[in-house]
Design a protein around this motif. Structure first.
Motif, PDB file in Angstrom:
ATOM      1  N   TYR A  67       0.843  -1.206   0.000  1.00 27.76           N
ATOM      2  CA  TYR A  67       0.000   0.000   0.000  1.00 27.76           C
ATOM      3  C   TYR A  67       0.877   1.255   0.000  1.00 27.76           C
ATOM      4  O   TYR A  67       0.595   2.226  -0.721  1.00 27.76           O
ATOM      5  N   GLU A  68       1.946   1.234   0.802  1.00 27.52           N
ATOM      6  CA  GLU A  68       2.856   2.378   0.856  1.00 27.52           C
ATOM      7  C   GLU A  68       3.527   2.613  -0.495  1.00 27.52           C
ATOM      8  O   GLU A  68       3.803   3.761  -0.874  1.00 27.52           O
ATOM      9  N   LEU A  69       3.738   1.533  -1.253  1.00 28.97           N
ATOM     10  CA  LEU A  69       4.366   1.648  -2.574  1.00 28.97           C
ATOM     11  C   LEU A  69       3.372   2.001  -3.678  1.00 28.97           C
ATOM     12  O   LEU A  69       3.759   2.152  -4.839  1.00 28.97           O
ATOM     13  N   GLY A  70       2.086   2.128  -3.315  1.00 27.91           N
ATOM     14  CA  GLY A  70       1.078   2.455  -4.315  1.00 27.91           C
ATOM     15  C   GLY A  70       0.605   1.250  -5.111  1.00 27.91           C
ATOM     16  O   GLY A  70      -0.088   1.405  -6.126  1.00 27.91           O
ATOM     17  N   ARG A  71       0.951   0.058  -4.657  1.00 20.34           N
ATOM     18  CA  ARG A  71       0.549  -1.170  -5.358  1.00 20.34           C
ATOM     19  C   ARG A  71      -0.684  -1.736  -4.648  1.00 20.34           C
ATOM     20  O   ARG A  71      -0.628  -2.748  -3.959  1.00 20.34           O
ATOM     21  N   LYS A  72      -1.833  -1.066  -4.868  1.00 15.78           N
ATOM     22  CA  LYS A  72      -3.035  -1.367  -4.088  1.00 15.78           C
ATOM     23  C   LYS A  72      -3.569  -2.774  -4.347  1.00 15.78           C
ATOM     24  O   LYS A  72      -4.051  -3.439  -3.430  1.00 15.78           O
ATOM     25  N   LYS A  73      -3.503  -3.244  -5.585  1.00 17.32           N
ATOM     26  CA  LYS A  73      -4.028  -4.574  -5.875  1.00 17.32           C
ATOM     27  C   LYS A  73      -3.272  -5.643  -5.086  1.00 17.32           C
ATOM     28  O   LYS A  73      -3.869  -6.583  -4.557  1.00 17.32           O
ATOM     29  N   GLU A  74      -1.966  -5.500  -5.005  1.00 17.89           N
ATOM     30  CA  GLU A  74      -1.178  -6.465  -4.248  1.00 17.89           C
ATOM     31  C   GLU A  74      -1.435  -6.333  -2.743  1.00 17.89           C
ATOM     32  O   GLU A  74      -1.436  -7.325  -2.011  1.00 17.89           O
ATOM     33  N   SER A  75      -1.658  -5.103  -2.296  1.00 17.11           N
ATOM     34  CA  SER A  75      -2.026  -4.895  -0.895  1.00 17.11           C
ATOM     35  C   SER A  75      -3.365  -5.560  -0.602  1.00 17.11           C
ATOM     36  O   SER A  75      -3.528  -6.237   0.426  1.00 17.11           O
ATOM     37  N   ASP A  76      -4.333  -5.383  -1.511  1.00 11.25           N
ATOM     38  CA  ASP A  76      -5.650  -6.012  -1.334  1.00 11.25           C
ATOM     39  C   ASP A  76      -5.528  -7.534  -1.279  1.00 11.25           C
ATOM     40  O   ASP A  76      -6.201  -8.199  -0.483  1.00 11.25           O
ATOM     41  N   ALA A  77      -4.653  -8.092  -2.139  1.00  5.74           N
ATOM     42  CA  ALA A  77      -4.496  -9.546  -2.178  1.00  5.74           C
ATOM     43  C   ALA A  77      -3.918 -10.070  -0.868  1.00  5.74           C
ATOM     44  O   ALA A  77      -4.371 -11.099  -0.341  1.00  5.74           O
ATOM     45  N   ALA A  78      -2.919  -9.368  -0.327  1.00  2.00           N
ATOM     46  CA  ALA A  78      -2.325  -9.799   0.940  1.00  2.00           C
ATOM     47  C   ALA A  78      -3.337  -9.678   2.081  1.00  2.00           C
ATOM     48  O   ALA A  78      -3.429 -10.563   2.947  1.00  2.00           O
ATOM     49  N   LEU A  79      -4.102  -8.601   2.085  1.00  4.00           N
ATOM     50  CA  LEU A  79      -5.130  -8.415   3.111  1.00  4.00           C
ATOM     51  C   LEU A  79      -6.197  -9.499   3.005  1.00  4.00           C
ATOM     52  O   LEU A  79      -6.644 -10.058   4.011  1.00  4.00           O
TER      53      LEU A  79
END
Length: 643
Positions: A559-571
């Motif tokens: 999320y901090e890197l602006g990679r929201k899709k990957e953040s969503d996947a990890a969450l």
């Protein structure tokens, strides 16, 4: 200037001067600072510094360091030893591995001294400086032998271990008599190192008897006069096992004024303990004593020995300590063996090992239902199982509470039981006042136990008393300077204080001392995200062994890197697979992503499950987006945390 063409004794670099013959390192300050100060270096860090200075600008490989510092027949874990020495050396030079001023690390290859050096004095006497002396073998503290790591399988073969509490009382307390005539320095405590008992029985199976005596002697002595007297913890002295280190070097290594040496011999069915107290500054023997015991009678003489010891040192004992010594605490040797195995497996910190620990602790309590320490250990296991979701949380916390209450009923003066009660009150009941009282009682009973001191530091930090926590962490380091856990705890406190550079440096020191500090990569990942260096966090997150925390950290880093899709996947992975025991981490992700409604929903779930992560609510920087929401103040109130 090339070292090989000018045999000089004194070399200057940066703000330091080094005498390569005497090993003296002097910080000479800068143009704006007055005076100079000696920096104490241990033998190995000094030798490595000398090598690096000699080769200024050139790489010195780890293999070269190994060949120069250790003989071919020396048995030591070279990688850990070199890492530990580099940590100590960087600290002495106020250097940083990430932004080095003096020592550059060349990954997996070696090191390079990157600051210019100036040789100042010539001497024809400086010969063969890169060759170790024939009569000395440099060593590094903090190493544990492979056989020691397998200790639990051998404790059964030495049932006489049940006698250790009696023997250590004699060894420790009688040696204390000689401190009555020693006036402590006004500015510092008297510090003592209890060196590992040397096993001279000729029986390798007694090696772990010697280790047990070492640990118990340290524990007993650590309870005496904490305002004037401190004992270096086991982790930092066991590296001297089977080593013939100079006394003055030990004094410099551990900053101690006195050393207690011990040996264990056996003749037939008799054991002989020999102890001697030495003063570091002039290497004089202050006192020595032999003790002989029939092995079969060890458990029967505890009362008489304890009363005699109390009489000898009554001026140093409180009435409560005298009463404790007057009590008899015999332990079934088989129960003691089972307890030690439970302790060993619990410290391995894996789900499978925790299950084994529970079985051994339960066996210890079955063999000896009056064994308070085993009940305290069983409580710790059940609490951990509940916290990790290995057993239903309600059942686990109930079992943990019942076990520690049993321990306290059996022995109201057991520090380990008070510390465990503090953990339960803190992390399950959110009874901070009660928890603080229990932890303070534990420290009063065993002020020299660095684990309890670290627990007190953590408690103070969670309550927002961060300056107090910092002082306690430094006290734990004084007691156990080569324990990676002490450095990691200091890094945690600095993280909560917002001292991120210092936190990163100290967590790295913990990892250099022990690569297996499981929380180290977790903390570095959190620190790098808070520093805005999320890209640097990714390699650390990859090293995290606990899968739920790996997903948690990926979610915030991406999320901090602006990679929201990957953040969503990890969450999504964290919620799908691990929601039962990681509600707080899910809430922290939502808070970091500035999604307050979802964050408070998961915080409520965490509260309903008594999730232990909630104890960080007041100080966790990941929750800062919630601080101005009225629901945050309401949550602190519900958790009994100060607002």
């Amino acid at each position: 200037m090339n070292r090989s063409t000018n045999l000089a004794e004194q070399v200057r670099f940066g703000t330091f001067e080094l005498n390569v013959r005497t090993g003296e390192l002097v910080s000479i300050g800068t143009a704006t600072e007055a005076g100079s100060a000696k920096v104490l270096l241990r033998e190995q860090p000094f030798q490595i510094l000398r090598i690096l200075v000699e080769r200024q600008g050139k790489m010195v490989t780890r293999q070269e360091i190994k060949q120069i510092l250790w003989r071919n027949d020396t048995v030591v874990e070279f990688d850990k030893s070199i890492n530990a020495a580099i940590v100590i050396l960087r600290r002495a030079l106020a250097d940083d591995a990430d932004n080095p001023k003096y020592i550059e690390t060349l990954a997996r290859r070696g090191y390079r001294f990157i600051v210019p050096v100036e040789w100042q004095q010539s001497s024809t006497a400086a010969q063969d400086l890169l060759e170790p002396q024939a009569d000395t073998v440099p060593r590094i503290e903090g190493q544990i032998s492979e056989r020691e790591a397998k200790a639990p399988t051998h404790w059964r073969k030495a049932a006489v271990l049940g006698a250790s509490a009696v023997i250590l009382a004699v060894v420790g307390y009688l040696s204390w008599r000689h401190f009555r005539s020693i006036t402590p320095p006004k500015s510092e405590k008297i510090m003592l190192a209890v060196l590992p008992f040397e096993n001279l029985t000729g029986d390798p199976n007694k090696e772990y008897l010697a280790d047990g005596l070492t640990e118990e002697t340290i524990s007993q002595l650590g309870q005496l006069n904490p305002s004037q007297f401190g004992v270096i913890a086991r982790t930092s002295v066991m590296g001297y096992k089977h080593k013939d280190e100079r006394l003055d070097q030990i004094g410099r290594d551990l900053s101690v004024q006195y050393v207690l040496e011990n040996s264990l011999r056996q003749s037939g069915d008799h054991l002989r303990i020999t102890s001697q107290l030495l003063q570091v500054k002039d290497q004089t023997h202050l006192w020595s004593q032999d003790y002989d015991y029939p092995a079969k009678d060890i458990l029967t003489i505890e009362d008489d020995v304890a009363k005699a010891v109390a009489h000898e040192i009554r001026v140093r004992l409180t009435s409560q300590q005298q009463a404790e010594l007057a009590q008899s605490h015999p332990v079934n040797p088989e129960a003691f063996d089972a307890y030690l195995q439970g302790y060993y497996f619990f410290k391995r910190n894996t789900d499978k090992d925790t299950e084994m620990a529970a079985k051994y602790y339960e066996r210890a309590t079955q063999l000896d239902p009056s064994y308070a320490l085993a009940w305290a250990g069983l409580s710790r296991v059940h609490k951990w199982q509940a916290m990790r979701g290995l057993i239903p949380s309600e059942e686990g916390y109930r079992l943990a509470r019942e076990a520690v209450e049993r321990a306290l009923a059996l022995n109201p003066n057991l520090a380990a039981a008070h510390a465990q009660m503090g953990r339960i009150k803190q992390q399950v009941d959110f009874d901070w006042a009660g928890a603080d009282a229990s932890i303070q009682r534990a420290i009063a009973l065993e002020p020299g136990d660095p684990e309890i001191v670290r627990l007190a530091a953590f408690s103070a930090a969670m309550l927002g008393r961060l300056d107090e926590a910092l002082q306690l962490d430094r006290r734990a380091l004084e007691l156990d300077p080569l324990n990676a856990g002490s450095w990691e705890s200091l890094g945690d406190t600095e993280y909560f204080m917002g001292q991120l550079d210092e936190a990163a440096a100290d967590v790295k020191k913990a990892l250099e001392l022990n690569h297996d500090v499981w929380s180290g990569p977790i903390m570095l990942g959190r620190i790098y995200v808070q520093q805005g260096r999320a890209q640097n966090a990714l390699p650390e997150i990859k090293r995290v062994r606990y899968e739920p925390f790996r997903a948690f950290l990926y979610a915030i880093a991406y999320y901090e890197l602006g990679r929201k899709k990957e953040s969503d996947a990890a969450l999504s992975e964290l919620i799908t697979k691990y929601h039962a025991s990681n509600q707080y981490q899910i809430a922290a992700i939502y808070a970091f992503r500035n999604q307050p409604d979802e964050a408070f929903e998961w915080l409520d779930r965490a509260f309903a499950q008594r999730n232990s992560g909630l104890i960080e609510t007041k100080v966790d920087p990941l929750l800062k987006n919630l601080h101005h929401d009225p629901r945050y103040a309401a949550l602190l109130k519900k958790l009994n945390l100060p607002t």
